[in-house]
Scaffold this active site. Structure first.
Site, PDB file in Angstrom:
ATOM      1  CB  CYS A 130      -0.918  -0.018   1.217  1.00  0.00           C
ATOM      2  SG  CYS A 130      -1.938   1.457   1.361  1.00  0.00           S
ATOM      3  CB  CYS A 133      -0.539   2.473   4.051  1.00  0.00           C
ATOM      4  SG  CYS A 133      -2.049   1.851   3.344  1.00  0.00           S
ATOM      5  CG  ASP A 134       3.245   1.027   4.421  1.00  0.00           C
ATOM      6  OD1 ASP A 134       2.741   1.525   5.438  1.00  0.00           O
ATOM      7  OD2 ASP A 134       3.106  -0.167   4.107  1.00  0.00           O
TER       8      ASP A 134
END
Ligand code: NDP
Length: 303
Positions: A130, A133-134
Site C-alpha cells: 500500500c 499507507c507506507d
C-alpha cells in the site's frame, strides 16, 4: 437469536460493532482469528488515520477492539463457511451455527502476493502492499513498484513525489493500466520503467536491500538496489462465502452503495469487500458505521 451478526473483525467490522451496540442491538462479531484488526495488524505504522499519526497497526487493532468490547460487543471465534438468507439469517461456521435478523459482511480483501522468496519475511521491513499507507517512509529514498495495472501506475506516480528514484517493474511491455496514467509517468524524470522483468527474489537480512530481477526474454538476471518494494499485482476480495448470496461485480466485490445495503434485504456490507474507490482504514471505519445504521433501521422496520 441475535439482532445482528457481523462477519469479520477488521476496522469495518469493529466500527459496525461500536455503532451497532450504541444503537442498542444484540450482536456478535464472528472472527476467524482471535486477533482483531484485519490487515491493519500487519501494518507496522499507520500514518494516515486522522488524529493518530504514526500509530502501530497492531496497537490500533487492539484499541479498536477494546472500544467495541467496552460497549458490550461479544466476539466469537470461527471461520464462516456460509451465510444463508431467509426471514432469519443463518451463519454457518466451522464452530457452529448462529442466527440473526441481519448480517453485515466485512470479510475484507487481500493483496495478491508475488509469491517469491523473501516476500513474507520482508513484509513490513521494506515490502509493502500500500503506497498510500507506507510511501512516506521512503521519502528521499529509492522505491520499486511491481505490477502493470492502475494501482501500480498510480503508486509509481505517487511515490515519485516523495522518493528520489522510483522503478516500475512490469512483466510485459504493454500496461494494463489507463493510458493517461502511463503518459503521466513518462513525464516524471525520477521514474524508470523496467519492462519484461520479473522479480525472482526479494533480498535482505533485517530489511529489504535489493531485488533479483530476471529479463523474461533473455533470462538475464540483475540485482536492483531498493529501500522499498510496493507490490501492486492485484487484490482479491474475500467473497467466496457470499458470491452466491449477494450481487458482486466481475472481480468479486459486493455491490452496494455507501449505506452498505446489498440486493438482499437484511444483508449488509462494509469495508474493503465492498466495491468502492478508496480502500483505507478510515473508509472502512466509515463503511462500518453506515452499514450498522442501515442494519439498525432494517431491524426496526421488522418490528
Ligand atoms: P490489475 O489486476 O488491474 O493489475 C495487476 C497487474 O499486476 C497486471 O499488470 C499484472 O500483469 C500484474 N501481475 C499480476 N500477477 C503478477 C505477478 N505474479 N508478477 C508480476 N506481475 C503480476 O490490479 P490493480 O490492483 O492494478 O487494479 C485492481 C482494479 O482496480 C482494476 O480493475 C483497476 O482498474 C482498478 N483501479 C482503478 C483505479 C482508477 O480508476 N483510478 C485506481 C486503482 C485501481 P499483466 O498485465 O501481465 O497481467
Amino acid at each position: 437469536m441475535y439482532d445482528l451478526i457481523i462477519v469479520g473483525s477488521g476496522p469495518a467490522g469493529l466500527s459496525a460493532a461500536v455503532y451497532g451496540k450504541r444503537a442498542g442491538l444484540d450482536l456478535i462479531v464472528i472472527e476467524k482469528n482471535p486477533m482483531s484488526g484485519g490487515q491493519v495488524l500487519n501494518t507496522y505504522e499507520v500514518d494516515n488515520y486522522l488524529g493518530m499519526p504514526g500509530m502501530n497497526g497492531f496497537d490500533m487493532g487492539m484499541q479498536f477492539r477494546e472500544h467495541a468490547e467496552k460497549l458490550g460487543a461479544r466476539f466469537v471465534e470461527g471461520e464462516v463457511l456460509a451465510v444463508e438468507d431467509g426471514e432469519v439469517k443463518l451463519v454457518r461456521t466451522d464452530q457452529g451455527e448462529y442466527r440473526a435478523r441481519a448480517v453485515i459482511l466485512t470479510t475484507g480483501a487481500e493483496h495478491a502476493l508475488l509469491g517469491v522468496p523473501g516476500e513474507r519475511e520482508l513484509t513490513g521491513r521494506g515490502v509493502s502492499y500500500c503506497a498510500t499507507c507506507d510511501g512516506a517512509f521512503y521519502r528521499g529514498k529509492t522505491a520499486a513498484v511491481v505490477g502493470g495495472g492502475d494501482v501500480a501506475l498510480e503508486d509509481a506516480a505517487y511515490l515519485a513525489r516523495l522518493c528520489e528514484k522510483v522503478y516500475l517493474i512490469h512483466r510485459r511491455k504493454e500496461f494494463r493500466g489507463a493510458r493517461i496514467l502511463q503518459e503521466r509517468l513518462k513525464d516524471l524524470p525520477n521514474v524508470e520503467i523496467l519492462c519484461n522483468r520479473v522479480v525472482r527474489e526479494i533480498c535482505g537480512k533485517e530489511k529489504l536491500e535489493s531485488l533479483l530481477l530476471e529479463d523474461v526474454e533473455s533470462g538475464q538476471r540483475e540485482n536492483l538496489e531498493a529501500d522499498g518494494l510496493f507490490v501492486a499485482v492485484g487484490i482479491r476480495p474475500n467473497t467466496e462465502l457470499c458470491r452466491e448470496l449477494v450481487a458482486c461485480d466481475e472481480q468479486g466485490y459486493v455491490l452496494a452503495r455507501e449505506d452498505g445495503v446489498t440486493n438482499v434485504p437484511g444483508i449488509f456490507v462494509a469495508g474493503d469487500v465492498r466495491k468502492k474507490g478508496l480502500r483505507q482504514i478510515i473508509t472502512a471505519v466509515a463503511d462500518g458505521a453506515n452499514a450498522a445504521v442501515s442494519a439498525g433501521e432494517y431491524i426496526n422496520r421488522l418490528g
